[in-house]
Motif scaffolding. Structure first.
Motif, PDB file in Angstrom:
ATOM      1  N   CYS A 187     -23.346  51.171  80.120  1.00 46.13           N
ATOM      2  CA  CYS A 187     -21.919  50.826  80.021  1.00 46.13           C
ATOM      3  C   CYS A 187     -21.449  50.085  81.268  1.00 46.13           C
ATOM      4  CB  CYS A 187     -21.095  52.092  79.805  1.00 46.13           C
ATOM      5  SG  CYS A 187     -21.379  52.896  78.214  1.00 46.13           S
ATOM      6  N   PHE A 188     -21.874  50.566  82.440  1.00 49.94           N
ATOM      7  CA  PHE A 188     -21.513  49.874  83.681  1.00 49.94           C
ATOM      8  C   PHE A 188     -22.103  48.468  83.696  1.00 49.94           C
ATOM      9  CE2 PHE A 188     -22.709  48.588  87.974  1.00 49.94           C
ATOM     10  CZ  PHE A 188     -21.477  48.621  88.613  1.00 49.94           C
ATOM     11  N   ALA A 189     -23.370  48.337  83.254  1.00 52.30           N
ATOM     12  CA  ALA A 189     -24.021  47.030  83.239  1.00 52.30           C
ATOM     13  C   ALA A 189     -23.313  46.076  82.281  1.00 52.30           C
ATOM     14  CB  ALA A 189     -25.488  47.186  82.847  1.00 52.30           C
ATOM     15  N   GLN A 190     -22.883  46.571  81.132  1.00 54.71           N
ATOM     16  CA  GLN A 190     -22.164  45.710  80.184  1.00 54.71           C
ATOM     17  C   GLN A 190     -20.825  45.258  80.748  1.00 54.71           C
ATOM     18  OE1 GLN A 190     -22.036  48.154  76.690  1.00 54.71           O
ATOM     19  NE2 GLN A 190     -24.170  47.747  76.128  1.00 54.71           N
ATOM     20  N   GLY A 191     -20.120  46.169  81.419  1.00 60.81           N
ATOM     21  CA  GLY A 191     -18.866  45.786  82.049  1.00 60.81           C
ATOM     22  C   GLY A 191     -19.077  44.777  83.161  1.00 60.81           C
ATOM     23  N   LEU A 192     -20.146  44.980  83.960  1.00 63.20           N
ATOM     24  CA  LEU A 192     -20.460  44.050  85.030  1.00 63.20           C
ATOM     25  C   LEU A 192     -20.849  42.682  84.477  1.00 63.20           C
ATOM     26  CD1 LEU A 192     -20.795  43.653  88.072  1.00 63.20           C
ATOM     27  CD2 LEU A 192     -23.138  44.517  87.859  1.00 63.20           C
ATOM     28  N   ALA A 193     -21.584  42.674  83.367  1.00 61.21           N
ATOM     29  CA  ALA A 193     -21.968  41.408  82.728  1.00 61.21           C
ATOM     30  C   ALA A 193     -20.740  40.658  82.223  1.00 61.21           C
ATOM     31  CB  ALA A 193     -22.944  41.672  81.585  1.00 61.21           C
ATOM     32  N   LEU A 194     -19.816  41.392  81.603  1.00 60.04           N
ATOM     33  CA  LEU A 194     -18.583  40.758  81.121  1.00 60.04           C
ATOM     34  C   LEU A 194     -17.780  40.187  82.285  1.00 60.04           C
ATOM     35  CD1 LEU A 194     -16.654  40.139  78.777  1.00 60.04           C
ATOM     36  CD2 LEU A 194     -15.665  42.433  79.105  1.00 60.04           C
ATOM     37  N   LEU A 195     -17.700  40.932  83.377  1.00 67.10           N
ATOM     38  CA  LEU A 195     -16.985  40.460  84.567  1.00 67.10           C
ATOM     39  C   LEU A 195     -17.667  39.223  85.144  1.00 67.10           C
ATOM     40  CD1 LEU A 195     -14.707  40.979  86.627  1.00 67.10           C
ATOM     41  CD2 LEU A 195     -16.334  42.430  87.893  1.00 67.10           C
ATOM     42  N   THR A 196     -18.990  39.219  85.127  1.00 70.78           N
ATOM     43  CA  THR A 196     -19.744  38.080  85.653  1.00 70.78           C
ATOM     44  C   THR A 196     -19.475  36.815  84.852  1.00 70.78           C
ATOM     45  OG1 THR A 196     -21.500  39.534  86.470  1.00 70.78           O
ATOM     46  CG2 THR A 196     -22.058  37.203  86.136  1.00 70.78           C
ATOM     47  N   TRP A 197     -19.570  36.913  83.525  1.00 70.29           N
ATOM     48  CA  TRP A 197     -19.320  35.739  82.684  1.00 70.29           C
ATOM     49  C   TRP A 197     -17.883  35.243  82.844  1.00 70.29           C
ATOM     50  CZ3 TRP A 197     -22.895  32.812  80.504  1.00 70.29           C
ATOM     51  CH2 TRP A 197     -24.147  33.353  80.224  1.00 70.29           C
ATOM     52  N   SER A 198     -16.948  36.176  82.971  1.00 73.87           N
ATOM     53  CA  SER A 198     -15.547  35.781  83.154  1.00 73.87           C
ATOM     54  C   SER A 198     -15.348  35.058  84.470  1.00 73.87           C
ATOM     55  CB  SER A 198     -14.638  37.017  83.099  1.00 73.87           C
ATOM     56  OG  SER A 198     -14.776  37.697  81.866  1.00 73.87           O
ATOM     57  N   LEU A 199     -15.986  35.561  85.536  1.00 70.12           N
ATOM     58  CA  LEU A 199     -15.865  34.939  86.850  1.00 70.12           C
ATOM     59  C   LEU A 199     -16.443  33.528  86.848  1.00 70.12           C
ATOM     60  CD1 LEU A 199     -15.198  35.116  89.889  1.00 70.12           C
ATOM     61  CD2 LEU A 199     -17.455  36.163  90.223  1.00 70.12           C
ATOM     62  N   PHE A 200     -17.619  33.373  86.249  1.00 76.41           N
ATOM     63  CA  PHE A 200     -18.243  32.054  86.225  1.00 76.41           C
ATOM     64  C   PHE A 200     -17.483  31.100  85.307  1.00 76.41           C
ATOM     65  CE2 PHE A 200     -21.715  34.271  88.210  1.00 76.41           C
ATOM     66  CZ  PHE A 200     -22.306  33.296  89.005  1.00 76.41           C
TER      67      PHE A 200
END
Length: 348
Positions: free
Chosen positions: A156-169
């Motif tokens: 769950c943390f990894a999925q949230g971090l992935a979503l944050l990463t794509w949003s940032l980029f």
């Protein structure tokens, strides 16, 4: 036409010719190489996606690897446009499409993949070094090490971090497409910067600084993680020789594969990009600019080669992916053997 107008056209023509650093290498060799890695990359990443997205996202590692597959597939989407442009197809309008859209897609996907490589290396470091070391320390240290490991490996943390990463980029790179909005014509299509608004030029410069900083920080993270894991493995080997071989094999196959791919694909381009970015303000001669452009294009191809090497990382790092792939291959061989046997029996 007035004399002033003729002088302007002549100066523009001279600038265009001086800035045209194309060669046999960029017009014929590179398009062929991009075409090959496009075919191979689509095949390998298609298989990787087919297997990975049947695998449950039950760990942070699997989530990070899945996002690398997505980044590679997005990068592959930009290859046909690059090949067509390098072959001289599509005219100047195709170059405008590349400046506004597919080049942005290429670089944003590349840096997303680089970022997830850093996350995977950090997760491996915490799992191999910090978690093992904390087991021999105090209770407080053990709880801290285990909690950090659980956070990085939590799906769950990894999925949230992935979503944050794509949003940032997306926030960082999408304005490069939106702000490349000046009218294009047959005179300004060769230089993407001439299609950018004043704000677009500033944003482009800021995104370059951000991407370069991201790369060098990720490189430091990878080197630190690999050096720490190698030292930990060596110390484990000295303490308990009979148990170290399995640890050594697994850790080296995973972290070392990322380090090798990272150094082959991304380090040459970013080393070359430093003088290339400074080239307009530098006193380089025309010959030096030409050679630097050829070097930049060649090392950029190495970065694109990443799409063919990443599946090796998936196979070495993820046991679930490896087992699923081998199981499907063995099933296909078994079915092929049964069909061959049936055909042979029918002929007898």
């Amino acid at each position: 036409m007035s004399a002033a107008g003729m002088d302007h056209l002549n100066s523009t023509h001279r600038l265009t010719n001086q800035s045209d650093f194309s060669s046999l290498f960029t017009k014929q060799v590179l398009p062929s190489l991009y075409f090959v890695i496009c075919i191979v990359g689509v095949s390998l990443n298609g298989v990787a996606a087919w297997i990975f997205f049947r695998v449950p996202s039950d760990s942070g590692l699997v989530v990070y690897l899945k996002n690398m597959v997505v980044a590679d597939l997005l990068m592959l989407f930009s290859f046909p446009f690059r090949v067509a442009a390098q072959l001289g197809l599509g005219g100047w309008r195709l170059h405008v499409i590349i400046c506004r859209y597919t080049a942005v897609l290429f670089f944003s996907s590349m840096y997303v993949g680089i970022f997830f490589m850093g996350l995977i290396s950090l997760e491996r470091y915490v799992k191999v070094v910090r978690h093992t070391s904390s087991s021999s320390c105090s209770c407080m240290s053990r709880l801290g090490g285990v909690s950090l490991l659980h956070v990085l490996q939590n799906a769950c943390f990894a999925q949230g971090l992935a979503l944050l990463t794509w949003s940032l980029f997306l926030l960082c790179f999408l304005p490069n497409a939106v702000l490349t909005s000046r009218p294009a014509n047959e005179e300004n299509w060769r230089h993407c910067k001439q299609l950018k608004t004043p704000l677009g030029l500033q944003w482009h410069r800021g995104s370059i600084i951000f991407s370069m900083a991201l790369f060098w920080v990720t490189l430091l993270v990878l080197v630190f993680c690999y050096a720490s894991i190698a030292r930990h493995i060596y110390q484990s080997y000295r303490r308990v020789r009979r148990d170290s071989s399995n640890i050594c094999r697994k850790s080296h196959c995973s972290i070392f594969s990322i380090l090798v791919v990272f150094f082959i694909c991304f380090v040459p381009y970013h080393v070359c990009r430093v003088p290339y970015t400074l080239m307009p303000e530098s006193g380089f001669s025309q010959t030096s600019r030409y050679l630097l452009f050829q070097l930049k294009e060649g090392t950029l191809f190495l970065s694109a080669l990443n799409v063919c090497l990443d599946p090796i990382i998936y196979f070495l790092m993820c046991g679930t992916f490896r087992e699923s792939l081998l199981r499907k291959l063995s099933r296909k061989r078994r079915i092929r053997r049964i069909k061959t046997t049936a055909v042979t029996l029918s002929k007898t």
